[in-house]
Design a protein around this motif. Structure first.
Motif, PDB file in Angstrom:
ATOM      1  N   PHE A   1      29.231  32.746 -45.840  1.00 31.41           N
ATOM      2  CA  PHE A   1      29.273  34.027 -45.156  1.00 31.41           C
ATOM      3  C   PHE A   1      30.591  34.757 -45.442  1.00 31.41           C
ATOM      4  CE2 PHE A   1      26.562  31.265 -42.301  1.00 31.41           C
ATOM      5  CZ  PHE A   1      25.385  31.642 -42.941  1.00 31.41           C
ATOM      6  N   TYR A   2      30.690  35.279 -46.657  1.00 26.87           N
ATOM      7  CA  TYR A   2      31.911  35.955 -47.089  1.00 26.87           C
ATOM      8  C   TYR A   2      32.292  37.098 -46.151  1.00 26.87           C
ATOM      9  CZ  TYR A   2      30.195  33.860 -51.478  1.00 26.87           C
ATOM     10  OH  TYR A   2      29.706  33.010 -52.428  1.00 26.87           O
ATOM     11  N   ALA A   3      31.297  37.860 -45.699  1.00 29.82           N
ATOM     12  CA  ALA A   3      31.593  39.031 -44.871  1.00 29.82           C
ATOM     13  C   ALA A   3      32.310  38.626 -43.589  1.00 29.82           C
ATOM     14  CB  ALA A   3      30.309  39.788 -44.544  1.00 29.82           C
ATOM     15  N   ASP A   4      31.863  37.550 -42.964  1.00 31.50           N
ATOM     16  CA  ASP A   4      32.506  37.084 -41.739  1.00 31.50           C
ATOM     17  C   ASP A   4      33.946  36.650 -41.994  1.00 31.50           C
ATOM     18  OD1 ASP A   4      30.536  37.348 -39.696  1.00 31.50           O
ATOM     19  OD2 ASP A   4      29.458  35.647 -40.519  1.00 31.50           O
ATOM     20  N   VAL A   5      34.144  35.890 -43.058  1.00 31.72           N
ATOM     21  CA  VAL A   5      35.484  35.370 -43.346  1.00 31.72           C
ATOM     22  C   VAL A   5      36.440  36.508 -43.687  1.00 31.72           C
ATOM     23  CG1 VAL A   5      36.839  33.898 -44.882  1.00 31.72           C
ATOM     24  CG2 VAL A   5      34.614  33.116 -44.044  1.00 31.72           C
ATOM     25  N   LEU A   6      35.995  37.434 -44.535  1.00 27.97           N
ATOM     26  CA  LEU A   6      36.859  38.562 -44.892  1.00 27.97           C
ATOM     27  C   LEU A   6      37.205  39.413 -43.678  1.00 27.97           C
ATOM     28  CD1 LEU A   6      35.392  39.810 -48.288  1.00 27.97           C
ATOM     29  CD2 LEU A   6      37.726  39.050 -47.879  1.00 27.97           C
ATOM     30  N   ALA A   7      36.203  39.694 -42.843  1.00 25.94           N
ATOM     31  CA  ALA A   7      36.467  40.509 -41.662  1.00 25.94           C
ATOM     32  C   ALA A   7      37.454  39.811 -40.734  1.00 25.94           C
ATOM     33  CB  ALA A   7      35.164  40.814 -40.924  1.00 25.94           C
ATOM     34  N   ALA A   8      37.332  38.493 -40.600  1.00 22.30           N
ATOM     35  CA  ALA A   8      38.264  37.742 -39.754  1.00 22.30           C
ATOM     36  C   ALA A   8      39.694  37.856 -40.283  1.00 22.30           C
ATOM     37  CB  ALA A   8      37.844  36.278 -39.687  1.00 22.30           C
ATOM     38  N   ILE A   9      39.841  37.745 -41.592  1.00 27.49           N
ATOM     39  CA  ILE A   9      41.182  37.826 -42.186  1.00 27.49           C
ATOM     40  C   ILE A   9      41.765  39.231 -42.020  1.00 27.49           C
ATOM     41  CG2 ILE A   9      42.462  37.678 -44.357  1.00 27.49           C
ATOM     42  CD1 ILE A   9      40.366  35.519 -45.195  1.00 27.49           C
ATOM     43  N   TYR A  10      40.934  40.242 -42.269  1.00 24.66           N
ATOM     44  CA  TYR A  10      41.410  41.615 -42.087  1.00 24.66           C
ATOM     45  C   TYR A  10      41.766  41.876 -40.621  1.00 24.66           C
ATOM     46  CZ  TYR A  10      40.260  43.163 -46.832  1.00 24.66           C
ATOM     47  OH  TYR A  10      40.235  43.331 -48.197  1.00 24.66           O
ATOM     48  N   ALA A  11      40.961  41.349 -39.708  1.00 20.02           N
ATOM     49  CA  ALA A  11      41.259  41.526 -38.280  1.00 20.02           C
ATOM     50  C   ALA A  11      42.599  40.887 -37.940  1.00 20.02           C
ATOM     51  CB  ALA A  11      40.139  40.923 -37.437  1.00 20.02           C
ATOM     52  N   TRP A  12      42.806  39.672 -38.429  1.00 22.32           N
ATOM     53  CA  TRP A  12      44.078  38.980 -38.185  1.00 22.32           C
ATOM     54  C   TRP A  12      45.251  39.812 -38.699  1.00 22.32           C
ATOM     55  CZ3 TRP A  12      47.861  37.104 -41.509  1.00 22.32           C
ATOM     56  CH2 TRP A  12      48.802  36.237 -40.945  1.00 22.32           C
ATOM     57  N   GLY A  13      45.141  40.312 -39.936  1.00 22.19           N
ATOM     58  CA  GLY A  13      46.228  41.090 -40.504  1.00 22.19           C
ATOM     59  C   GLY A  13      46.451  42.404 -39.772  1.00 22.19           C
ATOM     60  N   ALA A  14      45.353  43.066 -39.374  1.00 21.19           N
ATOM     61  CA  ALA A  14      45.484  44.337 -38.663  1.00 21.19           C
ATOM     62  C   ALA A  14      46.140  44.140 -37.302  1.00 21.19           C
ATOM     63  CB  ALA A  14      44.111  44.987 -38.500  1.00 21.19           C
ATOM     64  N   VAL A  15      45.831  43.040 -36.646  1.00 22.50           N
ATOM     65  CA  VAL A  15      46.457  42.750 -35.351  1.00 22.50           C
ATOM     66  C   VAL A  15      47.958  42.530 -35.525  1.00 22.50           C
ATOM     67  CG1 VAL A  15      46.636  40.996 -33.536  1.00 22.50           C
ATOM     68  CG2 VAL A  15      44.398  41.906 -34.182  1.00 22.50           C
ATOM     69  N   GLN A  16      48.363  41.855 -36.602  1.00 20.91           N
ATOM     70  CA  GLN A  16      49.804  41.681 -36.841  1.00 20.91           C
ATOM     71  C   GLN A  16      50.494  43.041 -37.007  1.00 20.91           C
ATOM     72  OE1 GLN A  16      50.519  38.460 -36.428  1.00 20.91           O
ATOM     73  NE2 GLN A  16      48.289  38.249 -36.441  1.00 20.91           N
ATOM     74  N   THR A  17      49.818  43.947 -37.741  1.00 17.43           N
ATOM     75  CA  THR A  17      50.368  45.291 -37.935  1.00 17.43           C
ATOM     76  C   THR A  17      50.492  46.023 -36.602  1.00 17.43           C
ATOM     77  OG1 THR A  17      49.353  45.373 -40.133  1.00 17.43           O
ATOM     78  CG2 THR A  17      50.046  47.470 -39.168  1.00 17.43           C
ATOM     79  N   ALA A  18      49.460  45.900 -35.763  1.00 17.69           N
ATOM     80  CA  ALA A  18      49.481  46.568 -34.458  1.00 17.69           C
ATOM     81  C   ALA A  18      50.568  45.984 -33.556  1.00 17.69           C
ATOM     82  CB  ALA A  18      48.113  46.456 -33.792  1.00 17.69           C
ATOM     83  N   LEU A  19      50.772  44.681 -33.630  1.00 17.89           N
ATOM     84  CA  LEU A  19      51.839  44.063 -32.838  1.00 17.89           C
ATOM     85  C   LEU A  19      53.214  44.539 -33.311  1.00 17.89           C
ATOM     86  CD1 LEU A  19      50.433  40.430 -32.554  1.00 17.89           C
ATOM     87  CD2 LEU A  19      50.843  41.991 -30.644  1.00 17.89           C
ATOM     88  N   PHE A  20      53.369  44.701 -34.616  1.00 22.86           N
ATOM     89  CA  PHE A  20      54.639  45.220 -35.146  1.00 22.86           C
ATOM     90  C   PHE A  20      54.871  46.648 -34.662  1.00 22.86           C
ATOM     91  CE2 PHE A  20      57.011  47.370 -38.604  1.00 22.86           C
ATOM     92  CZ  PHE A  20      58.204  46.675 -38.478  1.00 22.86           C
ATOM     93  N   GLU A  21      53.811  47.450 -34.687  1.00 17.48           N
ATOM     94  CA  GLU A  21      53.931  48.832 -34.199  1.00 17.48           C
ATOM     95  C   GLU A  21      54.317  48.844 -32.728  1.00 17.48           C
ATOM     96  OE1 GLU A  21      54.071  52.768 -33.470  1.00 17.48           O
ATOM     97  OE2 GLU A  21      54.036  51.798 -35.454  1.00 17.48           O
ATOM     98  N   ARG A  22      53.774  47.899 -31.960  1.00 18.39           N
ATOM     99  CA  ARG A  22      54.121  47.839 -30.539  1.00 18.39           C
ATOM    100  C   ARG A  22      55.594  47.506 -30.340  1.00 18.39           C
ATOM    101  NH1 ARG A  22      51.404  43.583 -26.375  1.00 18.39           N
ATOM    102  NH2 ARG A  22      52.955  42.246 -27.362  1.00 18.39           N
ATOM    103  N   GLU A  23      56.157  46.689 -31.213  1.00 17.68           N
ATOM    104  CA  GLU A  23      57.590  46.400 -31.131  1.00 17.68           C
ATOM    105  C   GLU A  23      58.417  47.668 -31.328  1.00 17.68           C
ATOM    106  OE1 GLU A  23      59.365  43.400 -30.572  1.00 17.68           O
ATOM    107  OE2 GLU A  23      57.376  42.923 -29.774  1.00 17.68           O
ATOM    108  N   ARG A  24      57.900  48.584 -32.157  1.00 23.25           N
ATOM    109  CA  ARG A  24      58.620  49.830 -32.442  1.00 23.25           C
ATOM    110  C   ARG A  24      58.393  50.891 -31.366  1.00 23.25           C
ATOM    111  NH1 ARG A  24      56.715  51.372 -38.378  1.00 23.25           N
ATOM    112  NH2 ARG A  24      57.801  53.270 -37.749  1.00 23.25           N
ATOM    113  N   SER A  25      57.139  51.043 -30.931  1.00 22.69           N
ATOM    114  CA  SER A  25      56.803  52.166 -30.048  1.00 22.69           C
ATOM    115  C   SER A  25      56.493  51.757 -28.617  1.00 22.69           C
ATOM    116  CB  SER A  25      55.597  52.919 -30.609  1.00 22.69           C
ATOM    117  OG  SER A  25      54.431  52.106 -30.537  1.00 22.69           O
ATOM    118  N   GLY A  26      56.222  50.466 -28.415  1.00 21.76           N
ATOM    119  CA  GLY A  26      55.832  50.005 -27.089  1.00 21.76           C
ATOM    120  C   GLY A  26      54.373  50.268 -26.765  1.00 21.76           C
ATOM    121  N   LYS A  27      53.637  50.804 -27.719  1.00 22.52           N
ATOM    122  CA  LYS A  27      52.256  51.191 -27.460  1.00 22.52           C
ATOM    123  C   LYS A  27      51.259  50.233 -28.103  1.00 22.52           C
ATOM    124  CE  LYS A  27      53.398  56.126 -27.292  1.00 22.52           C
ATOM    125  NZ  LYS A  27      53.154  57.455 -27.918  1.00 22.52           N
ATOM    126  N   GLY A  28      50.206  49.915 -27.365  1.00 23.02           N
ATOM    127  CA  GLY A  28      49.088  49.177 -27.923  1.00 23.02           C
ATOM    128  C   GLY A  28      48.145  50.125 -28.636  1.00 23.02           C
TER     129      GLY A  28
END
Length: 374
Positions: A165-192
């Protein structure tokens, strides 16, 4: 920065959501898996050992399990209270389900402005596609992947069956990476913020050449790499450069066909790859896969024999790399893949403990139920 671990509330089911949550646990997050009283359906999926699913364990190692019945007011109230304490919420329900439960992004971010809310779906959270059910085999078909792969197989009359199930695995990896980006943005702006990951988008992103070829059709089909038969299996030989090709010819005994004008340029070799490999196969089919791999690699010609997953895991290179880690459930220990990256400062590896159904319910919800709202 906060000294406590990032707290992730994982509403994920089956594969894409749970795998994204497990990757969060692999890098040290506190991941709380929300399950129905019956438990995630993956708890019953093989391979099973004494009633414990290794499939479930692979996707959920390192988490805590909390049982909540979201069909009840009490369950929804507990989930809401828990979400107020979270840094990240992850879910992969059909779009709209969490909102109808009062647990959508708008409701939760109103009481927890720093919340990162990650929703994984088949076709995104908005528009006509959001209404469609979505499972990985559907996405493989709908994205063009299956027909693209079929086109690589001479004489194929139908797409190959889907088992991974490539689609599931890829989406999981992209979700993980996007969450890291959002957490970094929160460190800068304080916003979720809201993170919207789609299986369709994820799979399309993998087909880099195919997306361009769809816009700019080429006069001949894309060059593909071909397995060649050995005495007891197959190898793949990849003499891409002129140096590789010349070295391969030496291994083969410098055959006369090596001087064929069709094979003297990179473009010519690419256009006639199948013909070259058919000639290589006349040499390899008289030898073992191990011998072919050894001789080609010693000459600097990229080559690998085809191995089973078990053989790949047992390879000394895989063992040295630590490509798997040991986890444990009620049936004992077993190996699962580690995250495919290493960090020099941060521990990135699967955590050993696989949660029993509801083992963390009282410990985690107890303080919230007596008035501690985090």
């Amino acid at each position: 920065m906060s000294a406590r671990p990032i707290r992730v509330l994982d509403f994920g089911q089956v594969m894409a959501g749970p795998l994204a949550g497990r990757l969060m646990a692999d890098v040290g997050a506190e991941v709380i898996k929300i399950e129905t009283p019956e438990g995630d359906a993956m708890r019953g999926r093989p391979p099973l050992r004494d009633g414990h699913s290794a499939y479930f364990g692979t996707l959920n190692a390192g988490k805590r399990s909390v049982v909540l019945d979201l069909k009840t007011e009490e369950g929804r109230r507990d989930a809401f209270a828990l979400a107020k304490t979270a840094d990240v919420v992850m879910e992969n329900f059909r779009p709209g389900v969490m909102a109808r439960l009062g647990l959508g992004y708008e409701a939760l971010s109103a009481v927890n402005p720093g919340l990162i809310y990650c929703a994984i779906s088949g076709f995104g959270q908005q528009g006509e596609g959001a209404k469609r059910p979505a499972y990985a085999p559907m996405i493989h078909a709908a994205s063009g992947l299956d027909l693209a792969l079929m086109d690589f197989v001479p004489g194929a009359e139908r797409p190959a069956p889907t088992g991974m199930f490539y689609a599931d695995v890829l989406a999981a990896i992209y979700a993980w990476g996007a969450v890291q980006t959002a957490l970094f943005e929160r460190e800068r702006s304080g916003k979720g913020q809201m993170v919207d990951v789609a299986l369709m988008d994820s799979l399309i992103s993998m087909m880099i050449y195919e997306v361009q070829e769809a816009q700019f059709p080429q006069p001949r089909k894309r060059h593909v790499y071909i397995p060649v038969r050995t005495a007891e299996g197959f190898v793949i030989v990849v003499p891409l450069s002129a140096k590789n090709f010349a070295a391969m010819l030496e291994v083969l005994g410098s055959p006369d066909w090596g001087n064929d004008p069709r094979f003297t340029t990179p473009a010519g070799r690419e256009a006639n790859w199948a013909e070259i490999m058919s000639r290589v196969e006349r040499w390899t089919e008289a030898r073992s896969s191990d011998e072919c791999e050894r001789l080609f690699m010693a000459a600097g010609v990229p080559c690998s024999r085809y191995r089973t997953v078990a053989e790949a895991l047992a390879d000394p290179v895989s063992v040295e790399r630590g490509i798997t880690g040991e986890v444990e459930d009620g049936a004992g220990s077993f190996a699962v893949p580690n995250p495919p990256f290493r960090l020099s400062l941060t521990e990135a590896h699967v955590r050993r403990r696989i949660p029993a159904l509801g083992e963390g319910t009282e410990e985690i919800l107890g303080p919230l139920r007596v008035g501690d709202d985090g």
